[in-house]
Design an enzyme around this catalytic site. Sequence first.
Site, PDB file in Angstrom:
ATOM      1  N   HIS A 274      -1.356  -7.309   1.117  1.00  0.00           N
ATOM      2  CA  HIS A 274      -1.686  -8.311   0.087  1.00  0.00           C
ATOM      3  C   HIS A 274      -3.038  -7.906  -0.526  1.00  0.00           C
ATOM      4  O   HIS A 274      -3.175  -6.801  -1.035  1.00  0.00           O
ATOM      5  CB  HIS A 274      -1.685  -9.682   0.779  1.00  0.00           C
ATOM      6  CG  HIS A 274      -1.704 -10.885  -0.116  1.00  0.00           C
ATOM      7  ND1 HIS A 274      -1.561 -10.819  -1.479  1.00  0.00           N
ATOM      8  CD2 HIS A 274      -1.876 -12.210   0.169  1.00  0.00           C
ATOM      9  CE1 HIS A 274      -1.628 -12.049  -1.982  1.00  0.00           C
ATOM     10  NE2 HIS A 274      -1.828 -12.905  -0.996  1.00  0.00           N
ATOM     11  N   HIS A 313       6.002  -4.291  -5.338  1.00  0.00           N
ATOM     12  CA  HIS A 313       5.718  -5.725  -5.374  1.00  0.00           C
ATOM     13  C   HIS A 313       6.985  -6.494  -5.064  1.00  0.00           C
ATOM     14  O   HIS A 313       8.078  -6.065  -5.443  1.00  0.00           O
ATOM     15  CB  HIS A 313       5.194  -6.132  -6.767  1.00  0.00           C
ATOM     16  CG  HIS A 313       4.471  -7.430  -6.745  1.00  0.00           C
ATOM     17  ND1 HIS A 313       5.110  -8.626  -6.889  1.00  0.00           N
ATOM     18  CD2 HIS A 313       3.164  -7.698  -6.549  1.00  0.00           C
ATOM     19  CE1 HIS A 313       4.220  -9.592  -6.790  1.00  0.00           C
ATOM     20  NE2 HIS A 313       3.037  -9.070  -6.586  1.00  0.00           N
ATOM     21  N   ASP A 369      -3.572  -3.879  -7.540  1.00  0.00           N
ATOM     22  CA  ASP A 369      -4.562  -3.265  -6.652  1.00  0.00           C
ATOM     23  C   ASP A 369      -4.751  -1.783  -6.911  1.00  0.00           C
ATOM     24  O   ASP A 369      -5.665  -1.174  -6.358  1.00  0.00           O
ATOM     25  CB  ASP A 369      -4.143  -3.480  -5.186  1.00  0.00           C
ATOM     26  CG  ASP A 369      -4.211  -4.948  -4.806  1.00  0.00           C
ATOM     27  OD1 ASP A 369      -5.208  -5.584  -5.157  1.00  0.00           O
ATOM     28  OD2 ASP A 369      -3.268  -5.448  -4.179  1.00  0.00           O
TER      29      ASP A 369
HETATM   30  N1  CMC Z   1       5.330   3.024  -0.848  1.00  0.00           N
HETATM   31  C1  CMC Z   1       6.479   3.565  -0.413  1.00  0.00           C
HETATM   32  N2  CMC Z   1       7.626   2.863  -0.261  1.00  0.00           N
HETATM   33  C2  CMC Z   1       7.580   1.550  -0.536  1.00  0.00           C
HETATM   34  C3  CMC Z   1       6.413   0.910  -0.988  1.00  0.00           C
HETATM   35  C4  CMC Z   1       5.252   1.696  -1.142  1.00  0.00           C
HETATM   36  N3  CMC Z   1       4.119   1.150  -1.568  1.00  0.00           N
HETATM   37  N4  CMC Z   1       6.667  -0.409  -1.177  1.00  0.00           N
HETATM   38  C5  CMC Z   1       7.953  -0.593  -0.867  1.00  0.00           C
HETATM   39  N5  CMC Z   1       8.507   0.594  -0.482  1.00  0.00           N
HETATM   40  C6  CMC Z   1       9.910   0.813  -0.127  1.00  0.00           C
HETATM   41  C7  CMC Z   1      10.217   0.281   1.266  1.00  0.00           C
HETATM   42  O1  CMC Z   1      10.034   1.272   2.241  1.00  0.00           O
HETATM   43  C8  CMC Z   1      11.667  -0.117   1.098  1.00  0.00           C
HETATM   44  O2  CMC Z   1      12.443   1.046   1.123  1.00  0.00           O
HETATM   45  P1  CMC Z   1      13.900   1.031   1.874  1.00  0.00           P
HETATM   46  O3  CMC Z   1      14.739   0.131   1.021  1.00  0.00           O
HETATM   47  O4  CMC Z   1      14.338   2.456   1.872  1.00  0.00           O
HETATM   48  O5  CMC Z   1      13.654   0.494   3.247  1.00  0.00           O
HETATM   49  C9  CMC Z   1      11.743  -0.652  -0.329  1.00  0.00           C
HETATM   50  O6  CMC Z   1      10.698   0.035  -1.035  1.00  0.00           O
HETATM   51  C10 CMC Z   1      11.533  -2.170  -0.446  1.00  0.00           C
HETATM   52  O7  CMC Z   1      10.327  -2.490   0.226  1.00  0.00           O
HETATM   53  P2  CMC Z   1      10.077  -3.871   0.975  1.00  0.00           P
HETATM   54  O8  CMC Z   1       9.019  -3.667   2.013  1.00  0.00           O
HETATM   55  O9  CMC Z   1      11.381  -4.442   1.414  1.00  0.00           O
HETATM   56  O10 CMC Z   1       9.521  -4.768  -0.224  1.00  0.00           O
HETATM   57  P3  CMC Z   1       8.721  -6.130  -0.088  1.00  0.00           P
HETATM   58  O11 CMC Z   1       9.028  -6.902  -1.283  1.00  0.00           O
HETATM   59  O12 CMC Z   1       8.947  -6.761   1.236  1.00  0.00           O
HETATM   60  O13 CMC Z   1       7.187  -5.633  -0.097  1.00  0.00           O
HETATM   61  C11 CMC Z   1       5.021  -5.023  -0.783  1.00  0.00           C
HETATM   62  C12 CMC Z   1       6.332  -5.730  -1.166  1.00  0.00           C
HETATM   63  C13 CMC Z   1       3.980  -5.260  -1.859  1.00  0.00           C
HETATM   64  C14 CMC Z   1       4.501  -5.616   0.540  1.00  0.00           C
HETATM   65  C15 CMC Z   1       5.299  -3.496  -0.620  1.00  0.00           C
HETATM   66  O14 CMC Z   1       5.738  -2.972  -1.847  1.00  0.00           O
HETATM   67  C16 CMC Z   1       4.079  -2.743  -0.116  1.00  0.00           C
HETATM   68  O15 CMC Z   1       3.858  -2.652   1.112  1.00  0.00           O
HETATM   69  N6  CMC Z   1       3.251  -2.143  -1.043  1.00  0.00           N
HETATM   70  C17 CMC Z   1       2.019  -1.477  -0.640  1.00  0.00           C
HETATM   71  C18 CMC Z   1       0.925  -2.507  -0.408  1.00  0.00           C
HETATM   72  C19 CMC Z   1       0.408  -3.082  -1.698  1.00  0.00           C
HETATM   73  O16 CMC Z   1       0.116  -2.388  -2.655  1.00  0.00           O
HETATM   74  N7  CMC Z   1       0.237  -4.419  -1.699  1.00  0.00           N
HETATM   75  C20 CMC Z   1      -0.300  -5.154  -2.845  1.00  0.00           C
HETATM   76  C21 CMC Z   1       0.740  -6.001  -3.515  1.00  0.00           C
HETATM   77  S1  CMC Z   1       0.238  -6.619  -5.125  1.00  0.00           S
HETATM   78  C22 CMC Z   1      -1.096  -7.651  -4.887  1.00  0.00           C
HETATM   79  C23 CMC Z   1      -0.928  -8.679  -3.849  1.00  0.00           C
HETATM   80  O17 CMC Z   1       0.075  -9.330  -3.702  1.00  0.00           O
HETATM   81  O18 CMC Z   1      -1.902  -8.863  -3.131  1.00  0.00           O
END
Ligand code: CMC
Length: 435
Positions: A274, A313, A369
């Site tokens: 986050h 996201h 971010d």
């Molecule tokens: N790098 C590589 N792969 C990713 C990433 C990433 N940053 N984000 C998601 N994926 C992949 C994940 O491995 C999954 O792949 P698969 O379907 O093969 O298992 C797929 O994309 C879907 O990911 P998810 O974890 O199910 O998606 P989510 O909606 O639960 O997570 C998130 C959203 C923001 C937590 C995630 O994208 C992430 O960890 N991003 C990196 C951290 C980040 O930048 N966070 C800031 C978010 S924006 C500001 C805020 O909210 O604070």
Amino acid sequence: MADSLTITDNRTGKQYEIPIEYGTYPKRSAFVRAFDLRQIKVADDDFGLLSYDPSFMNTASCRSAVTFIEGDEGTLRYRGYAIEELAHKSSFLEVAYLILHGELPTPAQLEEWRWQITHHTILHENIKTFMEGFRYDAHPMGILVGTVAALSTFYPDAKNITDVRSRSIQIHRLVAKMPTIAAFAYRHSIGMPYAYPDNDLSYTGNFLNMMYKMTELKYQPDPVLEHVLDVLFILHADHEQNCSANAMRSVASSHSDPFVAVAAATAALSGPLHGGANERVLRMLQEIGHKDQVADYVKQAKSGEYRLMGFGHRVYKNYDPRARILKELAQQVFEVTGKNPLLDIALELERIALEDDYFVERKLYPNVDFYSGIIYQAMGFPTDMFPVLFALPRTVGWLAQWQEMLKDPEQKIARPRQVYTGESERSLVPLEVRG
Ligand code: CMC
């Protein structure tokens, strides 16, 4: 019934009509009430059907009129105003008023609001003493969480959450004091004496004053950096039902006071998935070290070894509109501070990732971010202050979500159900005969 769902329970052959309701905009935000499923039973003494939705992937927890996101298009609006328009034509305090009150202020309302915020910035001296108890190298986000929670003990009147006047005072206090706590946390971590608020300066100008004032009698913020920080604060002010807003609502749903609820929301924000992501992006760019190393780094991210921080996201399946504005802002900052060499690595990372099937298929785009850290670093903020810089403006969003929850007659204490997967009933075996 036209707007309804007909469900057939194949266990019993019974049919149920479940009404479909709508949000105001857009029409396709249709929903059914999870509680309507409870009538679906196999026997009279059956509990009824539950909906199971870990991490709220497809569950609306509230009705909200604060922020609207259209994730596929990459649209973000506060109270109906596009984020791009607010970022270009408004100021943070004006946007804060809009988010909290629902309408843009008149000049007189803005003046009164500005006066209130300016005149609540000072911290009780005992808070300063409290902050001195943190270790010299404490992470400022930990200091922020602890100190905001401690404010609850200084303002016991904040427990009157049903009193409109009391709520309004706590909102003034929180919006005004968060920058002071944040700047004091920073000064504490570098062993510098605290710099007190300067009422002649703007919200962000004063924050820069409390962060960076040295021996000069009067600190003069750079107008470009003051403005850029103001826009950054606008971009971070609210983002509907994210992890920290949900923490704010959940904690405050037990009618705890807003100081401890904001502390809980700040704690939720601190995680690397986050608001802690901005800090991790910078560390990632530093670890990559050179734009020639980007391709290898992306390859490892695809293998699942780690995630690309600042990418992806839960709601946006398109470019985060805040990231686009930040990319433009970076240029304005670098004209004053000189270019941050990490920018080249970030641009290369974005270019490679946006062309790569792994990221394209999963619709992973830069989020807010991704570019904010490069800007903050160029402005002289240390990396561990980045999540704190997210928490300051987001306090406004948390407070708007809090107020909205308290006024919503459908909201009760947040208390999800569970699907129990443990043992059924069993008897205790005495210790001597166990194992
Ligand atoms: N790098 C590589 N792969 C990713 C990433 C990433 N940053 N984000 C998601 N994926 C992949 C994940 O491995 C999954 O792949 P698969 O379907 O093969 O298992 C797929 O994309 C879907 O990911 P998810 O974890 O199910 O998606 P989510 O909606 O639960 O997570 C998130 C959203 C923001 C937590 C995630 O994208 C992430 O960890 N991003 C990196 C951290 C980040 O930048 N966070 C800031 C978010 S924006 C500001 C805020 O909210 O604070």
